[in-house]
Write an enzyme that holds these catalytic residues in place. Structure first.
Site, PDB file in Angstrom:
ATOM      1  N   ASP A  66       0.694  -1.147  -0.170  1.00  0.00           N
ATOM      2  CA  ASP A  66       0.056   0.032   0.162  1.00  0.00           C
ATOM      3  C   ASP A  66       0.790   1.294  -0.109  1.00  0.00           C
ATOM      4  OD1 ASP A  66      -2.372   1.755   0.610  1.00  0.00           O
ATOM      5  OD2 ASP A  66      -3.164  -0.415   0.753  1.00  0.00           O
ATOM      6  N   HIS A  93      -4.375   6.393   2.139  1.00  0.00           N
ATOM      7  CA  HIS A  93      -4.705   4.998   1.950  1.00  0.00           C
ATOM      8  C   HIS A  93      -4.288   3.940   2.567  1.00  0.00           C
ATOM      9  CE1 HIS A  93      -5.464   1.729  -1.130  1.00  0.00           C
ATOM     10  NE2 HIS A  93      -6.390   2.343  -1.595  1.00  0.00           N
ATOM     11  N   SER A 118     -10.831  -1.055  -2.588  1.00  0.00           N
ATOM     12  CA  SER A 118      -9.664  -0.881  -1.570  1.00  0.00           C
ATOM     13  C   SER A 118     -10.117  -1.176  -0.170  1.00  0.00           C
ATOM     14  CB  SER A 118      -8.835   0.478  -1.732  1.00  0.00           C
ATOM     15  OG  SER A 118      -8.239   0.652  -2.800  1.00  0.00           O
TER      16      SER A 118
END
Ligand SMILES: *[C@@H]1O[C@H](CO)[C@@H](O)[C@H](O)[C@H]1NC(C)=O
Ligand SMILES: *[C@@H]1O[C@H](CO)[C@@H](O)[C@H](O)[C@H]1NC(C)=O
Ligand SMILES: *[C@@H]1O[C@H](CO)[C@@H](O)[C@H](O)[C@H]1NC(C)=O
Ligand SMILES: *[C@@H]1O[C@H](CO)[C@@H](O)[C@H](O)[C@H]1NC(C)=O
Ligand SMILES: *[C@@H]1O[C@H](CO)[C@@H](O)[C@H](O)[C@H]1NC(C)=O
Ligand SMILES: *[C@@H]1O[C@H](CO)[C@@H](O)[C@H](O)[C@H]1NC(C)=O
Ligand SMILES: *[C@@H]1O[C@H](CO)[C@@H](O)[C@H](O)[C@H]1NC(C)=O
Ligand SMILES: *[C@@H]1O[C@H](CO)[C@@H](O)[C@H](O)[C@H]1NC(C)=O
Ligand SMILES: *[C@@H]1O[C@H](CO)[C@@H](O)[C@H](O)[C@H]1NC(C)=O
Length: 777
Positions: free
Chosen positions: A156, A228, A553
């Site tokens: 990630d 994220h 995601s």
């Protein structure tokens, strides 16, 4: 309030409202080429069995191979600049910066298997929320001790180590013995930032730097500069955080789905871009470090399996018993849009959850639950409700400001053909004299991803009928908008998210993808503290330590965590068995006990009864507690997957690229895997045959009978119709003949095969069937 960051409003609106800006295609030849020279980064696969003993390490061999392919006229680059990474776990080979001539000469080198250009990858980000019915007193949390002992490797954008979610309170104060990873220092990140929750952190950007030689990396370390990676990591295994909320919404105790599992971050995604070579390096390291599960909320679009670094690395992971869970992508709702359609990974679609925020209360007492995440407790109470059918107040800034100046109230913005609801929201934000607004829309891009910047609420066209009626028939209509309210139990839930990419898989259409669906819309999880998460008006930009994000995601880490819990509770299960347990026990009904519906509006793939297709939701919504006890599993070995590659007619070098080993062979090519779902691609009416073997993982002997629901236009025969198991771990096989009575002009249809345990049906092992014309691929 003081503005925190000042961006032009337009760019913020663009960021938040439009479809994901990062969904660029990565197809073609010209990606990542350095315009100033003809060198490009290539990922090169080598044959491990041909390793020459004169070298002491693989790295040395690769360097020598590159050196000998280099032309003498470019002696300036050092070896290290050319060779970006040596890979030995996820694949066998290296990545390097080469000219086309060098590549040609390399192709003739001893041990060369294949080479292809490095690529950029797509992140499956955005704004969302979560939750699954897990309880420490029973089911999967209880059986797995909340995931203790498991390590999840996150591929990630890095991690924010100071977040409360990554504290190690309550964690066992020693590292798992199998752990071989490290905590790598870098900008704003030192080794003391890892602990017994976040046990490892590494970063990989040589491929990115090679693709953009002049790039300045802003945060050159495992630290998350995007949000994220912190969001997905805390969704997998965040520690308990009391009072987590987003500006008063969804207040409660935040926690990951596997709250006692350990996390290891492999940062491969950068603000400046993301490259397949770096993803491969991250996954290679994760495998070497000893993780149990890899969670990768990103994918490579439109690449064959033998050039897809996630497919290649996850094959190696699967051989070692490491589960890889990946996201389907946010390119829905059109068919054939998903990435990571890889037979040996879990491909995850995204759903809504049964939660919404805010309400509109009319003067007559009627309450309408709508949707708002306006980031303050605005007072919009007992104000005049203004609805003017003729003047379309929300369609022009001038008109809107005039109306607001004469009537201080809540303006109901009528849906309009000439202006989108996003533009109406923008106008109301700019007309700073509007006290409150009601937007009428069921546009999923707004309800799934959107933001509001003024005290306002969104209601559906159906709910709007009584609001409009009240406003038009009452002499003195009034209303109140309530903010910072959280409502649960919203029906119907879950819905397949509009944005979630749909199957079939362009890289391997013969297996149904996605596999499973999990919460992805408006998931609340940890974030980075300096990034804007909410905007008020045109100039107030607010950060938040917990943020709503939506996307596949956000769905993927839920499944990664459940896989970790299952691996902890059922250490004897293979990767395929874990996937099978998750799929066959999934919930295909919503909370109204009807088949799950699709939130795509308009739905480009309408189906006969309006329910969501398995091409959107796979086997259905994940049900972790049932996955602990599936009754039967569909298992597969690495050779079974190789048989598929052989069935694809891949060349031996293409296959070797994925398998890295010549110990597999193509003596039994087949496109039919022992998979817990059925995909029929037809050209004309004919019989499609499948063979399946199930393993009894229940407590003892058991008898199962089959229940079939036939796809419209097809008939399904199963033989035998009863399976008798005398003992645990016994295997039984059955055959399925699906007769398609359709031609290529007919629509996609679906049904299922369920094996139900006799005597009360303690276990029901369900496999969806999709029948689709070959032409949809
Ligand atoms: C890539 O370039 C090569 C040579 O220029 C060409 O043959 C090939 O068709 C191109 N592929 C794509 C996908 O554009
Ligand atoms: C599992 O459930 C039992 C009985 O409710 C309880 O005593 C035990 O503490 C639970 N285990 C965990 C890990 O919470
Ligand atoms: C690492 O960072 C922490 C927090 O900023 C600091 O307290 C510590 O002294 C640093 N350690 C080293 C070895 O630099
Ligand atoms: C990189 O920087 C160098 C020197 O500043 C310049 O000559 C070159 O054109 C730049 N390359 C790219 C791709 O921007
Ligand atoms: C089949 O697809 C067409 C469009 O391609 C659509 O108009 C029609 O309603 C579909 N039929 C059924 C039964 O869903
Ligand atoms: C592979 O080749 C065989 C023999 O030519 C052919 O029958 C089959 O359809 C091919 N499979 C695919 C997936 O193209
Ligand atoms: C191919 O592999 C299978 C299973 O590993 C093995 O039984 C068989 O002998 C192999 N065939 C050849 C030709 O190597
Ligand atoms: C269907 O047709 C396509 C091309 O038109 C072909 O590639 C494919 O192999 C055919 N499939 C079957 C099952 O006949
Ligand atoms: C396809 O099926 C439809 C309805 O069953 C039929 O009317 C049509 O003629 C068929 N088309 C072909 C090419 O066979």
């Amino acid at each position: 309030m003081e503005p925190c960051f000042v961006f032009p409003l337009k760019s913020i609106l663009f960021l938040i409202i439009t479809t994901p800006w990062f969904l660029f295609s990565i197809d073609g030849n010209n990606t990542n080429r350095d315009e100033s020279s003809s060198s490009s980064t290539y990922i090169v696969h080598m044959d491990k069995s041909q390793f020459p003993n004169i070298f002491s390490t693989h790295h040395e061999w690769f360097q020598a191979t590159i050196q000998s392919s280099k032309l003498s006229k470019t002696p300036s680059s050092s070896k290290e600049q050319l060779l970006l990474y040596s890979y030995n776990h996820a694949m066998y080979g290296f990545s390097a910066t080469l000219t086309p001539q060098e590549l040609n000469s390399l192709r003739n080198s001893y041990g060369f298997v294949s080479a292809y250009l490095d690529r950029t990858a797509t992140m499956d980000t955005t704004h969302t929320f979560e939750f699954l019915n897990l309880n420490p007193n029973f089911g999967l949390w209880n059986a797995s001790n909340l995931g203790e002992g498991m390590i999840v490797g996150m591929i990630d954008s890095g991690v924010w180590p100071e977040s409360e979610s990554f504290k190690d309170d309550g964690m066992e104060k020693s590292l798992p013995l199998k752990w071989k990873g490290t905590c790598e220092e870098g900008e704003g990140f030192n080794a003391s930032m890892c602990n017994f929750k976040l046990i490892g952190a590494r970063y990989f950007n040589k491929g990115l730097v090679a693709s953009k030689p002049n790039v300045t990396i802003k945060m050159n370390s495992p630290r998350d500069h995007d949000g994220h990676g912190s969001h997905t990591s805390s969704t997998v295994a965040g520690n308990y955080v009391h009072g987590a909320n987003f500006f008063g919404y969804a207040k409660g105790v935040a926690r990951g789905i596997a709250p006692r599992a350990r996390l290891a971050m492999y940062k491969v995604s950068w603000e400046e871009g993301r490259q397949a070579s770096d993803i491969l390096a991250g996954m290679d390291q994760a495998i070497a470090d000893g993780v149990d599960v890899i969670s990768a909320s990103m994918g490579l679009d439109k690449v064959p399996l033998y050039e897809d670094s996630i497919a290649i690395a996850s094959f190696a992971a699967m051989e070692k018993g490491i589960v890889v869970s990946t996201s389907a992508g946010n390119a829905g709702p059109n068919l054939g849009t998903l990435h990571n359609g890889i037979p040996w990974v879990i491909n995850v679609a995204a759903s809504s959850v049964d939660r919404t925020f805010g309400s509109l209360v009319l003067g007559n007492g009627e309450t309408i639950i709508g949707w708002t995440l306006f980031a303050a407790d605005a007072i919009v109470q007992d104000l005049q409700l203004v609805y003017d059918d003729t003047l379309s107040a929300c369609n022009s800034l001038q008109r809107l400001s005039e109306v607001a100046a004469t009537i201080s109230g809540i303006i109901v913005c009528k849906a309009s053909d000439s202006i989108s609801v996003f533009d109406q929201i923008k106008l109301v934000t700019m007309a700073n004299n509007v006290k409150g607004a009601v937007f009428i829309s069921d546009n999923p891009e707004l309800t799934e991803w959107g933001h509001l910047y003024s005290p306002s609420i969104v209601i559906t066209p159906k709910d709007a009928e009584s609001v409009i009626n009240y406003a038009q028939t009452n002499k003195n209509p009034k209303a109140t908008i309530n903010f910072q309210q959280t409502f649960l139990g919203i029906e119907p839930s879950p819905l397949a998210a509009h944005y979630s990419s749909r199957g079939p898989s362009p890289s391997f259409p013969w297996i149904l993808k996605p596999d499973i669906m999990a919460p992805g819309t408006r998931v609340l999880a940890a974030y980075i503290p300096h990034k804007t998460t909410a905007t008020i008006g045109t100039n107030v930009f607010l950060p938040s330590e917990y943020n709503f994000q939506s996307g596949t995601s956000m769905a993927c880490p839920h499944v990664s965590a459940v896989a970790a819990l299952l691996k902890s509770a059922r250490p004897e299960w293979s990767v395929a068995a874990i996937k099978s347990a998750i799929m066959t026990t999934a919930n295909f009904l919503d909370n109204t006990k009807n088949p799950i519906r699709d939130n795509a509006k308009p739905n480009p793939n309408p189906n006969p009864n309006g329910f969501a297709s398995p091409l959107a939701i796979g086997s259905g919504e994940i049900d972790p507690n049932r996955a602990l006890d599936p009754g039967l599993v569909y298992d597969s070995t690495p050779q079974d997957y190789v048989n598929l590659l052989c069935g694809m007619n891949y060349s031996s070098d293409q296959i070797l690229t994925i398998t890295r080993s010549r110990s597999y062979n193509c003596s039994n090519p087949s496109l039919d895997l022992n998979y817990p779902s059925f995909m029929v691609l037809y050209n004309k009416s004919r019989v499609h045959k499948f063979r399946r073997t199930v393993t009894n993982v229940g407590d003892g002997g058991a008898t199962y009978s089959v229940k079939v629901s036939e796809p419209i236009g097809s008939s399904v025969e199963v033989y035998p119709r009863t399976l008798v198991f005398k003992d645990k771990n016994e295997k039984q096989s059955y055959e399925v003949n699906i007769m398609v009575h359709m031609n290529e002009t007919n629509n996609v249809s679906f049904g299922d095969i369920v094996w139900v345990e006799d005597g009360g049906g303690k276990h029901a092992v369900r496999s969806p069937i999709v029948v689709a014309p070959f032409g949809i691929v």
